[in-house]
Structure formats: C-alpha cells, structure tokens
Write an enzyme that holds these catalytic residues in place. Structure first.
Site, mmCIF file in Angstrom:
data_model
loop_
_atom_site.group_PDB
_atom_site.id
_atom_site.type_symbol
_atom_site.label_atom_id
_atom_site.label_comp_id
_atom_site.label_asym_id
_atom_site.label_seq_id
_atom_site.Cartn_x
_atom_site.Cartn_y
_atom_site.Cartn_z
ATOM 1 N N ARG A 160 0.849 -1.215 0.000
ATOM 2 C CA ARG A 160 0.000 0.000 0.000
ATOM 3 C C ARG A 160 0.875 1.253 0.000
ATOM 4 N NH1 ARG A 160 -2.728 1.325 4.564
ATOM 5 N NH2 ARG A 160 -3.256 -0.843 4.934
ATOM 6 N N TYR B 47 -14.248 17.398 -15.071
ATOM 7 C CA TYR B 47 -14.755 16.040 -15.264
ATOM 8 C C TYR B 47 -15.889 15.797 -14.251
ATOM 9 C CZ TYR B 47 -15.015 11.021 -14.622
ATOM 10 O OH TYR B 47 -15.482 9.744 -14.472
ATOM 11 N N LYS C 94 -5.933 7.410 -19.056
ATOM 12 C CA LYS C 94 -6.077 8.026 -20.380
ATOM 13 C C LYS C 94 -4.760 7.952 -21.162
ATOM 14 C CE LYS C 94 -10.102 8.553 -18.688
ATOM 15 N NZ LYS C 94 -10.177 9.204 -17.429
HETATM 16 N N1 LCS Z 1 -9.647 13.912 -14.473
HETATM 17 C C1 LCS Z 1 -10.111 13.992 -15.729
HETATM 18 C C2 LCS Z 1 -9.832 15.217 -16.534
HETATM 19 C C3 LCS Z 1 -10.836 12.934 -16.264
HETATM 20 O O1 LCS Z 1 -11.278 13.039 -17.518
HETATM 21 C C4 LCS Z 1 -11.097 11.792 -15.458
HETATM 22 C C5 LCS Z 1 -11.886 10.642 -15.956
HETATM 23 C C6 LCS Z 1 -10.613 11.771 -14.155
HETATM 24 C C7 LCS Z 1 -9.872 12.837 -13.696
HETATM 25 C C8 LCS Z 1 -10.834 10.603 -13.242
HETATM 26 O O2 LCS Z 1 -9.960 9.590 -13.594
HETATM 27 P P1 LCS Z 1 -10.266 8.018 -13.343
HETATM 28 O O3 LCS Z 1 -10.573 7.882 -11.906
HETATM 29 O O4 LCS Z 1 -11.407 7.653 -14.226
HETATM 30 O O5 LCS Z 1 -8.965 7.390 -13.733
HETATM 31 N N2 LCS Z 1 -12.566 10.916 -17.138
HETATM 32 C C9 LCS Z 1 -13.388 10.140 -17.775
HETATM 33 C C10 LCS Z 1 -14.059 10.540 -18.943
HETATM 34 O O6 LCS Z 1 -14.026 11.655 -19.447
HETATM 35 N N3 LCS Z 1 -14.754 9.525 -19.399
HETATM 36 O O7 LCS Z 1 -14.679 8.434 -18.588
HETATM 37 C C11 LCS Z 1 -13.799 8.757 -17.473
#
Ligand code: LCS
Length: 399
Positions: free
Chosen positions: A60, A113, A212
């Site tokens: 962790r 987001y 991403k």
């Molecule tokens: N920040 C941004 C700019 C994001 O687009 C996302 C997820 C997150 C943080 C969160 O990240 P995760 O926990 O999913 O790794 N964005 C998404 C989107 O636009 N479509 O599906 C997930």
C-alpha cells in the site's frame, strides 16, 4: 540515471527513467506481485516502519514496480516526486484530503470532469469545506473568490468536455500573489506531460487520470499526483495510506510502464489526427460548433499555443440538430466506438450531458458552458482517412 535524467530528452526518459536492476537481467521491470515484504528480523521490520532503514514494507505505501513508474512520471512532469494511485479520482481525492480541513476553502473552475465536480460540489462540502466554483477565464473572477481561508485553486486545462483553455501561469501567479501558500492544482489528463507541464508554469501539484493518455491502451484505471517531495510523501503516507487507500496495483504499474514507452509518438499521432478531424468537422455544413484548441477560431487558441506544445487529441462538437437526431447520428458510427474514457488507440465518442457529466444538473451544465447536445470525441490512432470516412457516413443524412 537519476543524476543525469534532466539532460535526456522526453522520449528517452519515458523509456529509461526509473528502471531498476533485477537478478535475471530482464529488460522490462518485473512485476512485484506481492502484498508484503519479508523482514530479516523484528528489529529490521521496526526500523523500516520507523523510517530509519530504507526498504519495502507493504505494497500500500510502496512497491518496486509502482515506484518505477512514479519516477518516470515525476521526471516527465519535471516534478520532484510522484505518487501512483488506483485511479485519477484516487489521485484527486488524496490531494484534496491532504490540502484542506473543515473551515478551509477551495476555488475551482466550474468546468470539470463529472466525478471531480461531484466530489467537490457534493462530497467534500459535507466535511465542512467550502468550494467556490468560478469561470477562471472571466476577468476578476479568481480575485473575487479568493479569501484568507482559500487553500486550493483547482482546475483542468483543457477542460473536460468543452476544451476550455485556462492560462496556468496567469492563475498560479494571481493565486500566489494573493497568498504564496495556496496550492494550485492542475489536472493535466487531457495533455499528458508530453504536451504540457503545469509545474514549469507555476502550478504546485499536477494530478492525472493515467487511465487516459499516460497508459494509452484502454486497459487500466490509474492515476498520479506529482509535486514537491514533501507534499508527495504526505499524500503517500496519509492521503493514500491512511485516507483513501487508492494505491496502484503492481500489474497496472507494469502496463503503464509499457504504455509510457510510446507516449510521445502516440501523442504526436493523436494531435495530427485530431487537427485533421477538427478541420473536417469545422468545414461540415451540419456542424454548428467545433471545440478544439488547435482551431484559430477557438477561444482558447492563443493560450493553448502559449502553454501546450501541440493541441491534443480531444475534440467536442455540437451539431445543427436536436438531441434525438444528434444521438441517432452518433449511433450510426461504425468504426468509432460509443464509450466514455479517452486517450486510447480507438476513437471514442460520447454524449457528455448524459454520460461523463451527468453529475451536473441542467443549470450547472449551462453555467459550465456544456451544451445539451455536446458530443465529445477522443481521436484515436487509426488512419485519419478511416476516422473521417466514418463520420462522413454517419453525417450523410444531416442537412
Ligand atoms: N480527471 C479527468 C480530466 C478525467 O477526464 C477523469 C476521468 C478523471 C480525472 C478521473 O480519472 P479516473 O478515476 O477515471 O482514472 N474521465 C473520464 C471521462 O471523461 N470519461 O470516462 C472517465
């Protein structure tokens, strides 16, 4: 590698930084798929917990495979240190948990987001933290929102899903002029460190959804926090270890190390494809508006040119059609996939208001400039002629 890494180019560092010696001489860092680490003695275990002896304890707080990708991301963002997390939301929540307590305030841009917006607007406020949402591009808005209690200024650029571009240096300078201890946190997910490095522009902390572009292959949920070593140590020891527990798995770290090897060349192709697709969309008579930082007609173009090395792979559009026709048109896509997420090899298309941004009310969507018909495109790595041909056939019946 550690001492000379700054002298190496980005593509070299995305491949080589963080690699560690392994007994078999394997080219790729092995996956240390283990939850715990053996101690030679009770005394040694105690010393590791006390921090008086270096070494692993439990996966962790830290794991060799995960540490390796942390070193890469810290280097690529020009940060002192990085912490790998189980998701982008894990990175964001650990950062905020270690930046505010009850009674403190956060100023955040209003276009975020959807789950980040939900966390800031609905959840952290229940712990006694005040969050003021503003349009950081509106002259005077930040100044008006800052108070003696402000601990964090938080934004994305380009923003999800409108691609609004926020001047990182201008916001960081203004926040720090008001109070140098304000933590300016930038979500750099849409750019990846290849296109934009917020720490170089005055931000204090960078967060990523590594789900991403950083991973880039659509097979991992992951995140990173990057910043000064003192803060990252605190995010690790408390924000992740004690508070959200959102640690990246060694297997996901391995996949990210693999994805990172091609980050720069993938980003170049994403950008080249998106530039062509945006130009085609802008010229199409059925398209009302194209949101793409690389279009000279786009509001954020000049700022994007200044702070990004290229304009990214994300595009949003509005069609000259009602909601039902827009949905029916998107349903006709054959090569492009209707899916949330972004930054993958496949071109992904989604409807923001009903999917990624369904956490916003209708009024909040309007306030954030997210129109009801907004369709977001994550331009993939396919041949651009094939991507455009798919949109062409889907748009064929539109006037
Ligand atoms: N920040 C941004 C700019 C994001 O687009 C996302 C997820 C997150 C943080 C969160 O990240 P995760 O926990 O999913 O790794 N964005 C998404 C989107 O636009 N479509 O599906 C997930």
């Amino acid at each position: 590698m550690e001492n000379t890494e700054k002298k190496l180019g980005f593509s070299t560092r995305q491949i080589h930084v963080g690699k560690f010696k392994n007994s078999a001489g394997a080219l790729c860092d092995p996956i240390y798929q283990t939850s715990t680490f053996a101690f030679d003695s009770v005394e040694q275990g105690g010393a590791r917990f006390a921090g008086t002896e270096a070494g692993y304890v439990y996966s962790r707080p830290a794991n060799p495979t995960t540490n390796s990708v942390e070193a890469k991301i810290a280097s690529l963002e020009n940060g002192e240190a990085a912490m790998a997390t189980a998701s982008g939301m894990g990175a964001i929540t650990a950062t905020i948990y270690r930046s505010v307590v009850a009674g403190d305030e956060i100023v955040a841009d209003e276009t975020l987001y959807g789950c980040t917006f939900a966390f800031l607007s609905k959840e952290i406020v229940q712990l006694g933290v005040k969050v003021t949402f503003v349009d950081l591009n509106e002259p005077g808005a930040l100044k008006k929102a800052l108070t003696e209690k402000t601990k964090v200024v938080y934004f994305e650029t380009p923003c999800n899903p409108t691609l609004k571009v926020i001047d990182i240096k201008a916001v960081a300078d203004e926040a720090h002029a008001f109070n140098p201890s304000i933590r300016v946190v930038v979500d750099n997910t849409f750019c990846s460190p290849y296109l934009q490095r917020p720490l170089d522009l005055g931000a204090d902390v960078v967060v990523h959804s590594a789900t991403k572009y950083i991973n880039g292959h659509g097979d991992v949920i992951a995140g990173f926090v990057v910043g000064k070593k003192e803060f990252i140590d605190d995010v690790r020891a408390i924000g992740v270890v004690h508070m959200n527990g959102a640690v990246m798995s060694p297997f996901n770290a391995f996949l990210i190390a693999r994805g990172l090897k091609t980050l720069s060349i993938r980003m170049e192709r994403h950008c080249a494809n998106a530039r062509k697709l945006a130009a085609w969309l802008e010229a199409h008579p059925a398209v009302k508006k194209v949101y793409y930082p690389g279009l000279e007609s786009f509001e954020g173009y000049e700022t994007a040119k200044k702070q990004m090395s290229d304009f990214g792979g994300m595009i949003s559009i509005e069609l000259k059609a009602d909601k039902a026709t827009t949905a029916a048109t998107i349903n006709k896509l054959k090569l492009c996939t209707i899916a949330v997420s972004l930054g993958d090899a496949e071109t992904l298309v989604e409807h923001a208001a009903s999917m990624t941004h369904s956490t916003y009310s209708a009024e909040e969507l309007a306030e954030a400039g997210i129109s009801e018909g907004l369709v977001r495109i994550s331009t993939g790595l396919e041949d651009i002629e094939d991507i455009i041909a798919d949109f062409e056939q889907a748009f064929a019946d539109l006037k």
